[in-house]
Design a protein around this motif. Structure first.
Motif, PDB file in Angstrom:
ATOM      1  N   PHE A 120      55.556 -10.024  48.699  1.00  0.00           N
ATOM      2  CA  PHE A 120      54.390 -10.312  49.342  1.00  0.00           C
ATOM      3  C   PHE A 120      53.397 -11.200  48.491  1.00  0.00           C
ATOM      4  O   PHE A 120      52.650 -11.829  48.931  1.00  0.00           O
ATOM      5  N   ALA A 121      53.706 -11.108  47.227  1.00  0.00           N
ATOM      6  CA  ALA A 121      52.807 -12.058  46.269  1.00  0.00           C
ATOM      7  C   ALA A 121      53.412 -13.582  46.417  1.00  0.00           C
ATOM      8  O   ALA A 121      52.513 -14.320  46.736  1.00  0.00           O
ATOM      9  N   THR A 122      54.639 -13.758  46.657  1.00  0.00           N
ATOM     10  CA  THR A 122      54.963 -15.166  47.161  1.00  0.00           C
ATOM     11  C   THR A 122      54.664 -15.509  48.277  1.00  0.00           C
ATOM     12  O   THR A 122      54.331 -16.663  48.610  1.00  0.00           O
ATOM     13  N   LEU A 123      54.546 -14.504  49.362  1.00  0.00           N
ATOM     14  CA  LEU A 123      54.023 -15.062  50.684  1.00  0.00           C
ATOM     15  C   LEU A 123      52.673 -15.277  50.801  1.00  0.00           C
ATOM     16  O   LEU A 123      52.314 -16.333  51.305  1.00  0.00           O
TER      17      LEU A 123
ATOM     18  N   TYR B 180      51.497 -13.115  38.693  1.00  0.00           N
ATOM     19  CA  TYR B 180      52.864 -13.254  38.390  1.00  0.00           C
ATOM     20  C   TYR B 180      53.129 -13.618  36.803  1.00  0.00           C
ATOM     21  O   TYR B 180      54.220 -13.101  36.308  1.00  0.00           O
ATOM     22  N   PHE B 181      52.148 -13.827  36.265  1.00  0.00           N
ATOM     23  CA  PHE B 181      52.355 -13.991  34.516  1.00  0.00           C
ATOM     24  C   PHE B 181      52.221 -12.340  34.103  1.00  0.00           C
ATOM     25  O   PHE B 181      52.927 -12.117  33.303  1.00  0.00           O
ATOM     26  N   VAL B 182      51.343 -11.688  34.745  1.00  0.00           N
ATOM     27  CA  VAL B 182      51.268 -10.315  34.286  1.00  0.00           C
ATOM     28  C   VAL B 182      52.816  -9.574  34.631  1.00  0.00           C
ATOM     29  O   VAL B 182      53.260  -8.830  33.899  1.00  0.00           O
ATOM     30  N   LEU B 183      53.241  -9.830  35.958  1.00  0.00           N
ATOM     31  CA  LEU B 183      54.414  -9.190  36.415  1.00  0.00           C
ATOM     32  C   LEU B 183      55.842  -9.560  35.494  1.00  0.00           C
ATOM     33  O   LEU B 183      56.647  -8.976  35.445  1.00  0.00           O
TER      34      LEU B 183
ATOM     35  N   GLY C 284      55.233 -30.307  41.699  1.00  0.00           N
ATOM     36  CA  GLY C 284      54.287 -29.554  41.028  1.00  0.00           C
ATOM     37  C   GLY C 284      54.345 -28.244  41.081  1.00  0.00           C
ATOM     38  O   GLY C 284      53.813 -27.445  40.020  1.00  0.00           O
ATOM     39  N   PRO C 285      54.820 -27.324  42.210  1.00  0.00           N
ATOM     40  CA  PRO C 285      54.673 -25.712  42.030  1.00  0.00           C
ATOM     41  C   PRO C 285      55.712 -25.606  40.565  1.00  0.00           C
ATOM     42  O   PRO C 285      55.391 -24.316  40.142  1.00  0.00           O
ATOM     43  N   SER C 286      56.352 -26.223  40.080  1.00  0.00           N
ATOM     44  CA  SER C 286      57.342 -25.833  38.795  1.00  0.00           C
ATOM     45  C   SER C 286      56.343 -25.778  37.681  1.00  0.00           C
ATOM     46  O   SER C 286      57.074 -25.510  36.414  1.00  0.00           O
ATOM     47  N   TRP C 287      55.232 -26.318  37.707  1.00  0.00           N
ATOM     48  CA  TRP C 287      54.522 -26.128  36.404  1.00  0.00           C
ATOM     49  C   TRP C 287      54.298 -24.645  35.817  1.00  0.00           C
ATOM     50  O   TRP C 287      54.328 -24.321  34.512  1.00  0.00           O
ATOM     51  N   PHE C 288      54.466 -23.793  36.780  1.00  0.00           N
ATOM     52  CA  PHE C 288      54.442 -22.528  36.592  1.00  0.00           C
ATOM     53  C   PHE C 288      55.704 -22.006  35.525  1.00  0.00           C
ATOM     54  O   PHE C 288      55.631 -21.257  34.619  1.00  0.00           O
ATOM     55  N   MET C 289      56.652 -22.764  36.114  1.00  0.00           N
ATOM     56  CA  MET C 289      57.925 -22.532  35.284  1.00  0.00           C
ATOM     57  C   MET C 289      58.135 -22.870  33.595  1.00  0.00           C
ATOM     58  O   MET C 289      58.617 -22.407  33.030  1.00  0.00           O
ATOM     59  N   GLY C 290      57.395 -23.968  33.769  1.00  0.00           N
ATOM     60  CA  GLY C 290      57.010 -24.758  32.216  1.00  0.00           C
ATOM     61  C   GLY C 290      56.382 -23.806  31.412  1.00  0.00           C
ATOM     62  O   GLY C 290      56.622 -23.568  30.236  1.00  0.00           O
ATOM     63  N   THR C 291      55.351 -23.248  31.889  1.00  0.00           N
ATOM     64  CA  THR C 291      54.475 -22.387  31.120  1.00  0.00           C
ATOM     65  C   THR C 291      55.135 -21.213  30.727  1.00  0.00           C
ATOM     66  O   THR C 291      55.130 -20.633  29.616  1.00  0.00           O
TER      67      THR C 291
ATOM     68  N   PRO D  26      47.500 -13.817  27.449  1.00  0.00           N
ATOM     69  CA  PRO D  26      46.694 -12.540  27.716  1.00  0.00           C
ATOM     70  C   PRO D  26      47.287 -11.748  28.968  1.00  0.00           C
ATOM     71  O   PRO D  26      47.538 -10.685  28.926  1.00  0.00           O
ATOM     72  N   GLU D  27      47.337 -12.593  29.852  1.00  0.00           N
ATOM     73  CA  GLU D  27      47.860 -11.817  31.120  1.00  0.00           C
ATOM     74  C   GLU D  27      49.439 -11.564  31.087  1.00  0.00           C
ATOM     75  O   GLU D  27      49.856 -10.280  31.481  1.00  0.00           O
ATOM     76  N   PHE D  28      50.292 -12.208  30.500  1.00  0.00           N
ATOM     77  CA  PHE D  28      51.681 -11.705  30.117  1.00  0.00           C
ATOM     78  C   PHE D  28      51.635 -10.637  29.231  1.00  0.00           C
ATOM     79  O   PHE D  28      52.305  -9.613  29.529  1.00  0.00           O
ATOM     80  N   VAL D  29      50.907 -10.440  28.288  1.00  0.00           N
ATOM     81  CA  VAL D  29      50.694  -9.193  27.177  1.00  0.00           C
ATOM     82  C   VAL D  29      50.314  -8.085  28.167  1.00  0.00           C
ATOM     83  O   VAL D  29      50.594  -6.867  27.790  1.00  0.00           O
ATOM     84  N   MET D  30      49.325  -8.262  29.298  1.00  0.00           N
ATOM     85  CA  MET D  30      49.004  -7.289  29.796  1.00  0.00           C
ATOM     86  C   MET D  30      50.111  -6.734  30.668  1.00  0.00           C
ATOM     87  O   MET D  30      50.135  -5.237  30.626  1.00  0.00           O
ATOM     88  N   GLY D  31      50.929  -7.292  31.169  1.00  0.00           N
ATOM     89  CA  GLY D  31      51.999  -6.930  31.751  1.00  0.00           C
ATOM     90  C   GLY D  31      53.133  -6.023  30.933  1.00  0.00           C
ATOM     91  O   GLY D  31      53.543  -4.853  31.107  1.00  0.00           O
ATOM     92  N   MET D  32      53.139  -6.695  29.560  1.00  0.00           N
ATOM     93  CA  MET D  32      54.110  -6.150  28.524  1.00  0.00           C
ATOM     94  C   MET D  32      53.524  -4.764  28.096  1.00  0.00           C
ATOM     95  O   MET D  32      54.388  -3.894  28.166  1.00  0.00           O
ATOM     96  N   GLY D  33      51.985  -4.760  27.967  1.00  0.00           N
ATOM     97  CA  GLY D  33      51.424  -3.400  27.816  1.00  0.00           C
ATOM     98  C   GLY D  33      51.738  -2.206  28.779  1.00  0.00           C
ATOM     99  O   GLY D  33      52.008  -1.177  28.387  1.00  0.00           O
ATOM    100  N   LEU D  34      51.777  -2.673  30.092  1.00  0.00           N
ATOM    101  CA  LEU D  34      51.931  -1.697  31.022  1.00  0.00           C
ATOM    102  C   LEU D  34      53.262  -0.987  31.056  1.00  0.00           C
ATOM    103  O   LEU D  34      53.534   0.058  31.197  1.00  0.00           O
TER     104      LEU D  34
END
Length: 283
Positions: A31-34, A75-78, A163-170, A251-259
């Motif tokens: 659903f997030a990807t959609l 997605y970064f949180v996830l 373009g969309p793969s900038w996310f994967m680089g990060t 910070p978003e990544f760590v939020m997911g880790m903390g959960l």
């Protein structure tokens, strides 16, 4: 419940090669990807004139566009959540364990990233369809993108065709940092009350907003002329440099880790829906 019944109970978690698979999260990803794809699709929609079209443009399309931006943060949180869920008990104290982890990460995603980038550069070349031109600087930036280094200065490059793969680089660089921050994050979130846990997430949320507050402030007239921001050729270059920078997304990544740590740490909140003394949110 007997041990036989417990063993037969259905579960959405399985272990593969020492890593815990979280199958139940796939529905959220869908659903997030959609929503993300629908939001990006609105950028290329042709909308006719008229009151109905204006309503569609103003309300539906603008909502999808805003929602798609939120999905990137989600997605970064996830990603932080799933990585910690899968590697919570993994020992990354040695360079051998870290190198093994990094090698497996790269093997899982880099072939697709390499193929999509090469195909994108090829199709964008003038001698294929003749619809685009590619300068030497643009070509070199896309070649450099194969190293995944542009995530640190994405907005300063020219014409990234995949373009969309900038996310994967990060995300790749967050994966690189993961073995070093897993232990501190586990220590930070392992013994929280519900109040302190929510408080820490709120602080991380505020930290996640800081980079985007900078880009918002930089949009003010004359702001880009200040000495600090004048190194960026445009506001768009500043925006994309911050948006794709791994530390801005940490910070978003760590939020997911903390959960994930909160749910998995053995305590009164051991698991969602479990039979412990309390739910995961209890203090």
């Amino acid at each position: 419940m007997s041990s036989e019944a417990t063993a037969a109970a259905p579960t959405s978690v399985g272990a593969v090669g020492g890593r815990v698979e979280l199958h139940g999260i796939s529905g959220i990803r869908f659903f997030a990807t959609l929503l993300l794809c629908a939001g990006h699709a609105t950028e290329s929609l042709w909308i006719a004139s008229g009151d109905e079209a204006q309503w569609f443009r103003r309300d539906t399309c603008s909502w999808l566009k805003r929602a798609s931006k939120d999905m990137v943060s989600f997605y970064f949180v996830l990603a932080g959540f799933t990585m910690t869920w899968g590697y919570m008990k993994r020992d990354f104290e040695t360079w051998e364990s870290r190198l093994t982890y990094w090698r497996r990460r790269i093997a899982r995603f880099y072939p697709d990233y390499l193929i999509s980038t090469v195909v994108g550069v090829t199709l964008h070349s003038q001698w294929v369809f003749g619809c685009h031109s590619m300068s030497l600087a643009m070509f070199l930036f896309n070649v450099l993108a194969l190293t995944l280094l542009p995530a640190w200065f994405f907005g300063l490059g020219e014409g990234f065709v995949n373009g969309p793969s900038w996310f994967m680089g990060t995300l790749f660089w967050l994966w690189i940092l993961f073995p070093f921050i897993l232990k501190p994050v586990k220590s930070l979130f392992s013994n929280d009350t519900s109040v302190s846990f929510i408080g820490k997430l709120f602080v991380l949320y505020l930290l996640a907003l800081v980079p985007f507050c900078i880009t918002f402030a930089a949009s003010a007239p004359g702001a880009m002329d200040t000495p600090l921001l004048s190194m960026f050729p445009s506001w768009g270059a500043l925006h994309w440099t911050i948006k794709a920078h791994p530390l801005a997304r940490l910070p978003e990544f760590v939020m997911g880790m903390g959960l994930a740590v909160r749910i998995l740490t053995p305590s009164e909140y051991a698991e969602i829906g479990g039979n412990g003394k309390g739910a995961w949110w209890s203090g």
